[in-house]
Scaffold this motif. Sequence first.
Motif, PDB file in Angstrom:
ATOM      1  N   PHE A 193       0.859  -1.112   0.064  1.00  0.00           N
ATOM      2  CA  PHE A 193      -0.044   0.129  -0.003  1.00  0.00           C
ATOM      3  C   PHE A 193       0.944   1.104   0.098  1.00  0.00           C
ATOM      4  O   PHE A 193       1.824   1.305   0.824  1.00  0.00           O
ATOM      5  CB  PHE A 193      -0.915   0.161   1.282  1.00  0.00           C
ATOM      6  CG  PHE A 193      -1.752   1.148   1.217  1.00  0.00           C
ATOM      7  CD1 PHE A 193      -2.894   1.175   0.641  1.00  0.00           C
ATOM      8  CD2 PHE A 193      -1.642   2.226   2.171  1.00  0.00           C
ATOM      9  CE1 PHE A 193      -3.849   2.076   0.705  1.00  0.00           C
ATOM     10  CE2 PHE A 193      -2.400   3.472   2.346  1.00  0.00           C
ATOM     11  CZ  PHE A 193      -3.557   3.493   1.639  1.00  0.00           C
ATOM     12  N   ASP A 194       0.518   2.285  -1.042  1.00  0.00           N
ATOM     13  CA  ASP A 194      -0.639   2.244  -1.828  1.00  0.00           C
ATOM     14  C   ASP A 194      -0.024   2.298  -3.149  1.00  0.00           C
ATOM     15  O   ASP A 194      -0.480   2.983  -3.854  1.00  0.00           O
ATOM     16  CB  ASP A 194      -1.568   3.216  -1.422  1.00  0.00           C
ATOM     17  CG  ASP A 194      -1.038   4.712  -1.456  1.00  0.00           C
ATOM     18  OD1 ASP A 194      -0.096   4.907  -1.594  1.00  0.00           O
ATOM     19  OD2 ASP A 194      -1.911   5.600  -1.395  1.00  0.00           O
ATOM     20  N   ASP A 195       1.051   1.688  -3.617  1.00  0.00           N
ATOM     21  CA  ASP A 195       1.641   1.896  -4.960  1.00  0.00           C
ATOM     22  C   ASP A 195       0.648   1.367  -5.910  1.00  0.00           C
ATOM     23  O   ASP A 195       0.604   2.065  -7.056  1.00  0.00           O
ATOM     24  CB  ASP A 195       2.956   1.011  -4.841  1.00  0.00           C
ATOM     25  CG  ASP A 195       4.003   1.567  -4.034  1.00  0.00           C
ATOM     26  OD1 ASP A 195       4.010   2.619  -3.638  1.00  0.00           O
ATOM     27  OD2 ASP A 195       5.114   0.782  -3.491  1.00  0.00           O
ATOM     28  N   LEU A 196      -0.094   0.228  -5.780  1.00  0.00           N
ATOM     29  CA  LEU A 196      -0.635  -0.326  -6.748  1.00  0.00           C
ATOM     30  C   LEU A 196      -2.054   0.476  -7.027  1.00  0.00           C
ATOM     31  O   LEU A 196      -2.427   0.771  -8.050  1.00  0.00           O
ATOM     32  CB  LEU A 196      -1.363  -1.642  -6.435  1.00  0.00           C
ATOM     33  CG  LEU A 196      -2.104  -2.578  -7.520  1.00  0.00           C
ATOM     34  CD1 LEU A 196      -1.439  -2.397  -8.853  1.00  0.00           C
ATOM     35  CD2 LEU A 196      -2.241  -3.844  -6.977  1.00  0.00           C
ATOM     36  N   ARG A 197      -2.618   0.970  -6.135  1.00  0.00           N
ATOM     37  CA  ARG A 197      -3.554   1.862  -5.904  1.00  0.00           C
ATOM     38  C   ARG A 197      -3.356   3.201  -6.910  1.00  0.00           C
ATOM     39  O   ARG A 197      -4.138   3.721  -7.598  1.00  0.00           O
ATOM     40  CB  ARG A 197      -4.477   2.292  -4.789  1.00  0.00           C
ATOM     41  CG  ARG A 197      -5.657   2.910  -4.660  1.00  0.00           C
ATOM     42  CD  ARG A 197      -6.259   3.175  -3.562  1.00  0.00           C
ATOM     43  NE  ARG A 197      -5.490   4.260  -2.686  1.00  0.00           N
ATOM     44  CZ  ARG A 197      -5.816   4.908  -1.603  1.00  0.00           C
ATOM     45  NH1 ARG A 197      -7.045   4.554  -1.029  1.00  0.00           N
ATOM     46  NH2 ARG A 197      -4.841   5.614  -1.076  1.00  0.00           N
ATOM     47  N   ASP A 198      -2.252   3.768  -6.422  1.00  0.00           N
ATOM     48  CA  ASP A 198      -1.660   5.053  -7.302  1.00  0.00           C
ATOM     49  C   ASP A 198      -1.478   4.860  -8.716  1.00  0.00           C
ATOM     50  O   ASP A 198      -1.821   5.617  -9.432  1.00  0.00           O
ATOM     51  CB  ASP A 198      -0.371   5.301  -6.588  1.00  0.00           C
ATOM     52  CG  ASP A 198      -0.369   5.912  -5.364  1.00  0.00           C
ATOM     53  OD1 ASP A 198      -1.605   6.328  -4.753  1.00  0.00           O
ATOM     54  OD2 ASP A 198       0.836   6.332  -4.465  1.00  0.00           O
ATOM     55  N   ASP A 199      -0.818   3.617  -8.897  1.00  0.00           N
ATOM     56  CA  ASP A 199      -0.906   3.239 -10.590  1.00  0.00           C
ATOM     57  C   ASP A 199      -2.097   3.260 -11.101  1.00  0.00           C
ATOM     58  O   ASP A 199      -2.364   3.414 -12.213  1.00  0.00           O
ATOM     59  CB  ASP A 199      -0.483   1.959 -10.501  1.00  0.00           C
ATOM     60  CG  ASP A 199       1.172   1.831 -10.331  1.00  0.00           C
ATOM     61  OD1 ASP A 199       1.969   2.890 -10.295  1.00  0.00           O
ATOM     62  OD2 ASP A 199       1.744   0.695 -10.199  1.00  0.00           O
ATOM     63  N   PRO A 214       5.730 -14.529  -2.783  1.00  0.00           N
ATOM     64  CA  PRO A 214       5.358 -13.955  -1.435  1.00  0.00           C
ATOM     65  C   PRO A 214       5.802 -12.491  -1.168  1.00  0.00           C
ATOM     66  O   PRO A 214       6.956 -12.291  -1.198  1.00  0.00           O
ATOM     67  CB  PRO A 214       5.428 -14.912  -0.382  1.00  0.00           C
ATOM     68  CG  PRO A 214       6.503 -15.603  -0.762  1.00  0.00           C
ATOM     69  CD  PRO A 214       6.758 -15.643  -2.302  1.00  0.00           C
ATOM     70  N   LEU A 215       4.971 -11.460  -0.859  1.00  0.00           N
ATOM     71  CA  LEU A 215       5.338 -10.359  -0.140  1.00  0.00           C
ATOM     72  C   LEU A 215       5.127 -10.558   1.427  1.00  0.00           C
ATOM     73  O   LEU A 215       4.166 -10.769   1.886  1.00  0.00           O
ATOM     74  CB  LEU A 215       4.436  -9.170  -0.433  1.00  0.00           C
ATOM     75  CG  LEU A 215       4.762  -7.777  -0.289  1.00  0.00           C
ATOM     76  CD1 LEU A 215       5.954  -7.300  -0.441  1.00  0.00           C
ATOM     77  CD2 LEU A 215       3.509  -6.865  -0.514  1.00  0.00           C
ATOM     78  N   LEU A 216       6.481 -10.367   1.929  1.00  0.00           N
ATOM     79  CA  LEU A 216       6.176 -10.697   3.704  1.00  0.00           C
ATOM     80  C   LEU A 216       6.221  -9.632   4.328  1.00  0.00           C
ATOM     81  O   LEU A 216       7.005  -8.476   4.275  1.00  0.00           O
ATOM     82  CB  LEU A 216       7.642 -11.438   3.786  1.00  0.00           C
ATOM     83  CG  LEU A 216       7.727 -12.753   3.049  1.00  0.00           C
ATOM     84  CD1 LEU A 216       9.183 -13.389   3.093  1.00  0.00           C
ATOM     85  CD2 LEU A 216       6.599 -13.906   3.091  1.00  0.00           C
ATOM     86  N   ASP A 217       5.712  -9.718   5.574  1.00  0.00           N
ATOM     87  CA  ASP A 217       5.574  -8.715   6.647  1.00  0.00           C
ATOM     88  C   ASP A 217       5.262  -7.280   6.019  1.00  0.00           C
ATOM     89  O   ASP A 217       6.105  -6.457   6.364  1.00  0.00           O
ATOM     90  CB  ASP A 217       6.816  -8.699   7.422  1.00  0.00           C
ATOM     91  CG  ASP A 217       6.726  -7.801   8.627  1.00  0.00           C
ATOM     92  OD1 ASP A 217       5.635  -7.900   9.379  1.00  0.00           O
ATOM     93  OD2 ASP A 217       7.808  -7.672   9.042  1.00  0.00           O
ATOM     94  N   ALA A 218       4.266  -6.989   5.251  1.00  0.00           N
ATOM     95  CA  ALA A 218       4.044  -5.675   4.563  1.00  0.00           C
ATOM     96  C   ALA A 218       2.341  -5.720   4.648  1.00  0.00           C
ATOM     97  O   ALA A 218       1.782  -6.533   4.749  1.00  0.00           O
ATOM     98  CB  ALA A 218       4.493  -5.792   3.107  1.00  0.00           C
ATOM     99  N   ASP A 219       2.020  -4.359   4.202  1.00  0.00           N
ATOM    100  CA  ASP A 219       0.581  -4.020   3.919  1.00  0.00           C
ATOM    101  C   ASP A 219       0.523  -4.421   2.706  1.00  0.00           C
ATOM    102  O   ASP A 219       0.549  -3.502   1.984  1.00  0.00           O
ATOM    103  CB  ASP A 219       0.530  -2.455   4.526  1.00  0.00           C
ATOM    104  CG  ASP A 219      -1.135  -2.109   4.417  1.00  0.00           C
ATOM    105  OD1 ASP A 219      -1.766  -3.007   3.816  1.00  0.00           O
ATOM    106  OD2 ASP A 219      -1.226  -0.939   4.392  1.00  0.00           O
ATOM    107  N   GLY A 220       0.154  -5.545   2.413  1.00  0.00           N
ATOM    108  CA  GLY A 220       0.036  -5.995   0.991  1.00  0.00           C
ATOM    109  C   GLY A 220      -1.423  -5.749   0.365  1.00  0.00           C
ATOM    110  O   GLY A 220      -2.376  -5.934   1.070  1.00  0.00           O
ATOM    111  N   THR A 221      -1.416  -5.347  -0.682  1.00  0.00           N
ATOM    112  CA  THR A 221      -2.611  -5.080  -1.697  1.00  0.00           C
ATOM    113  C   THR A 221      -2.079  -6.069  -3.010  1.00  0.00           C
ATOM    114  O   THR A 221      -1.130  -6.117  -3.373  1.00  0.00           O
ATOM    115  CB  THR A 221      -2.664  -3.680  -2.052  1.00  0.00           C
ATOM    116  OG1 THR A 221      -1.974  -3.164  -3.088  1.00  0.00           O
ATOM    117  CG2 THR A 221      -2.832  -2.738  -0.593  1.00  0.00           C
TER     118      THR A 221
END
Length: 279
Positions: A193-199, A214-221
């Motif tokens: 968050f929130d790179d993908l929503r920005d795109d 896997p994306l680890l220990d993060a606020d994944g979207t």
Amino acid sequence: MPISKPWQKLPLATTIGVLISVGMAVNPANAVTLVSGNSSIEFDEEEARTQRWEIDGINNLFQGLFFFNIGNDANRAETSFADLDLVQLTTTQSTALAVYSGFGFDISLNLELVGGQLGSGTSDFYETITITNRDARDRAVSLFAYTDFDLNNAFSNDTTQISGNTAQQTTAEGFTATVEVNPFPDGFEISEFDDLRDDLTDDSRTVLNNFGGPLLDADGTFAFAWNFLLGADEPLTFSQHKQIQSPPTSPPVSVPEPTSILGLLIGGFLGASAMRQRK
């Protein structure tokens, strides 16, 4: 309009106190709340956004959004469902049907919440999207389905991964969210968050990078994408099945609404005053 997450850093009691002090309701003015079993979820029909999926009193969803694009112009930005005209809204206690129109398309969004038994920690949410081309010509369309879980009402500690048509997000506390989409997607992406929503909301075309974690220990979207060609008056249907499994609670957790809390405080104050007067 994109929204951020600073409110989640406040304790629940502080957040409720702020809402009461300014006379605000917990859910936005435009949000419809669907309820089933141990669960509730808000649907903001004006923004075509799902949010605040509570299971046994615990919120697990920041937001779910939809976007689409037309043609193959590399400089054409995505359009949010929120930019379309809402022409119909039908709801029951646990379902909602919203129909949008614009840019030569009719888009229906059919939602159903199926909660589990109180205290079970499980809940299912079904989203069915049908896009119909109302133009007299064939049109190339891309659809994007974006999800941002905040399991256990927290972020920055999730593990997120995608395999084929299924995304899964887990926490160390035993919360698991699964999203299965159909038909099989043409693309996907996991991002913090929130790179993908920005795109998806900037001024250029988005092409998902197929990073499945896997994306680890993060606020994944994450998001799924489909590319297709629609003929005149041709409909096409997509679906998402979202399921959350969390540790069961015993007894079931029940969080009073802020208005109920305020009423109890007022009632207690009036009751105490009456007792003093009788003495």
